[in-house]
Write a protein that holds these residues in place. Structure first.
Motif, mmCIF file in Angstrom:
data_model
loop_
_atom_site.group_PDB
_atom_site.id
_atom_site.type_symbol
_atom_site.label_atom_id
_atom_site.label_comp_id
_atom_site.label_asym_id
_atom_site.label_seq_id
_atom_site.Cartn_x
_atom_site.Cartn_y
_atom_site.Cartn_z
ATOM 1 N N SER A 1 0.856 -1.191 0.000
ATOM 2 C CA SER A 1 0.000 0.000 0.000
ATOM 3 C C SER A 1 0.896 1.247 0.000
ATOM 4 O O SER A 1 2.101 1.164 0.239
ATOM 5 C CB SER A 1 -0.931 -0.009 1.211
ATOM 6 O OG SER A 1 -0.183 0.213 2.382
ATOM 7 N N ASN B 1 3.766 2.012 2.385
ATOM 8 C CA ASN B 1 4.879 1.062 2.468
ATOM 9 C C ASN B 1 5.703 0.955 1.189
ATOM 10 O O ASN B 1 6.630 0.151 1.113
ATOM 11 C CB ASN B 1 4.345 -0.336 2.829
ATOM 12 C CG ASN B 1 3.889 -0.398 4.276
ATOM 13 O OD1 ASN B 1 4.444 0.304 5.120
ATOM 14 N ND2 ASN B 1 2.889 -1.206 4.552
ATOM 15 N N ARG C 1 -1.196 -5.801 8.896
ATOM 16 C CA ARG C 1 -0.742 -4.541 8.297
ATOM 17 C C ARG C 1 0.667 -4.187 8.757
ATOM 18 O O ARG C 1 1.062 -3.018 8.748
ATOM 19 C CB ARG C 1 -1.711 -3.403 8.662
ATOM 20 C CG ARG C 1 -3.165 -3.641 8.328
ATOM 21 C CD ARG C 1 -3.412 -3.862 6.854
ATOM 22 N NE ARG C 1 -2.867 -2.837 5.984
ATOM 23 C CZ ARG C 1 -3.497 -1.704 5.659
ATOM 24 N NH1 ARG C 1 -4.678 -1.460 6.133
ATOM 25 N NH2 ARG C 1 -2.944 -0.844 4.841
ATOM 26 N N ARG D 1 4.632 -3.484 9.119
ATOM 27 C CA ARG D 1 5.749 -3.035 8.292
ATOM 28 C C ARG D 1 6.952 -3.811 8.793
ATOM 29 O O ARG D 1 7.362 -3.642 9.943
ATOM 30 C CB ARG D 1 5.997 -1.554 8.552
ATOM 31 C CG ARG D 1 5.598 -0.610 7.460
ATOM 32 C CD ARG D 1 5.817 0.810 7.924
ATOM 33 N NE ARG D 1 7.183 1.275 7.704
ATOM 34 C CZ ARG D 1 7.594 1.865 6.584
ATOM 35 N NH1 ARG D 1 6.769 2.045 5.578
ATOM 36 N NH2 ARG D 1 8.832 2.278 6.457
#
Ligand SMILES: NC(=O)c1ccc[n+]([C@@H]2O[C@H](COP(=O)([O-])OP(=O)(O)OC[C@H]3O[C@@H](n4cnc5c(N)ncnc54)[C@H](OP(=O)(O)O)[C@@H]3O)[C@@H](O)[C@H]2O)c1
Length: 328
Positions: free
Chosen positions: A185, A188, A319, A321
């Motif tokens: 997304s 990122n 989600r 990172r």
């Protein structure tokens, strides 16, 4: 019990939301068998697997997690730390060695594992980075190298490139000489570029098939896109490796994996499902890649041990990172 015989650990006694079923408690330090090593844990990493075990999902996995109650009283799957004691037949490590490994009940101040489940940590790889290597590293290595058979010059598409597994998969595919396209997304995209991807696709703005590109290998770690969409961007003799999925509590997306496996013998494309297997040879490969700077764990979130449940909630949301680490 004498205080010196106890340690802090994250106890897991029922299945449910991590913040409801995981709690910090004082428990007995594990004893070790002849072939086991007691490690003073300095860091553990958490991943979606920890969330699945905490919640007991999907139900089809209950035979391995425990049918009604968790099989293991302490949470955690991987660790880095310092050897504190060794069993009589242990030869590979000695007291004081800094090690990294995998094993149940690692979210604690001490963990006991067979000596075949750990290896010496390179001095210049920190405990936090080292702890991040095993679980996600096994999945990435086995998906890219073994199931994907990625070779120099291959065009490789990685969906979920910014997460725990994806951040390793991008680096491993690049190390094998592939031309890598990472899907992430907007927030990122920078990370995926820093990991070494040659191209990035922002899945919030464009479709993976919008580039007119066809790939030799697709590593599908996140997104749960329909098989037909992935097959459209895969070369006719290409390989799709399904690493992750999502869905209802019964199967969490395994339906797509099963369909791919059943279809594969009838089409030219190879459609494969990954079931990653921890093993010492792959741990040593991951450590060697990290020592050479070819593989750099991206640790973007760190929590202290008492907040392990929050760390597991974070990775459960899908989600992340890079990797999430719990310091002990
Ligand atoms: N088969 C096996 O043996 C095996 C082994 C390990 C893990 N797994 C599975 O692999 C999956 C991923 O694990 P993980 O630890 O890497 O998870 P993670 O750290 O949460 O990473 C998931 C990443 O996927 C991205 N993402 C979410 N939706 C996406 C979409 N529609 N398209 C592309 N990227 C998307 C997220 O980034 P954004 O926030 O940018 O969306 C996040 O960075 C899980 O389902 C896990 O259970 C399977």
């Amino acid at each position: 019990m004498n205080e010196t015989n106890t340690m802090r650990a994250i106890i897991h006694e029922a299945f449910g939301a991590p913040d409801e079923v995981l709690r910090l408690a004082e428990v007995a330090i594990p004893t070790i068998g002849r072939d086991e090593v007691l490690v003073r844990v300095r860091a553990t990493a958490v991943a979606k697997g920890d969330w699945l075990i905490a919640t007991g999902l999907p139900y089809v996995a209950r035979p391995s997690y425990g049918i009604r109650t968790p099989r293991h009283r302490i949470a955690g799957l991987e660790f880095a730390g310092v050897v504190e004691a060794i069993g009589d037949s242990v030869t590979r490590v000695t007291i004081g060695d800094e090690v990294v490994g995998w094993g149940n009940q690692a979210l604690a101040e001490r963990v006991a594992v067979p000596e075949t489940q750990l290896a010496v940590k390179p001095a210049d790889v920190g405990f936090e980075a080292a702890a991040a290597l095993p679980v996600s590293g096994f999945a990435a290595l086995q998906a890219v190298r073994d199931q994907g058979g990625v070779a120099a010059g291959d065009r490789v598409l990685i969906l979920g490139a910014s997460g725990g597994v994806g951040s390793f998969a991008v680096q491993i595919a690049k190390a094998l000489g592939a031309e890598v396209t990472g899907v992430a997304s907007t927030r990122n995209l920078d990370l995926v570029g820093e990991l070494g991807a040659d191209h990035v696709i922002d899945y919030t703005r464009e479709h993976v098939d919008g580039h007119g590109q066809r790939y030799d290998v697709i590593i599908d770690i996140a997104g749960n896109r329909p098989l037909r969409q992935l097959r459209r961007v895969l070369r006719t003799d290409g390989t799709l490796v399904i690493v992750g999925g999502s869905g209802g509590p019964a199967t969490m997306g395994f339906g797509r994996t099963i369909r791919a496996t059943l279809l594969s013998p009838f089409v030219r494309q190879r459609l494969r499902a990954l079931i990653s297997k921890p093993n010492l040879a792959d741990l040593e490969t991951l450590i060697e890649l990290a020592a050479r700077g070819v593989l750099t764990p991206r640790v973007d979130a760190m929590y202290p041990l008492p907040e392990a449940a929050a760390a597991i909630e974070l990775v459960g949301a899908g989600r992340s990172r890079g990797k999430t680490v719990v310091t002990v």
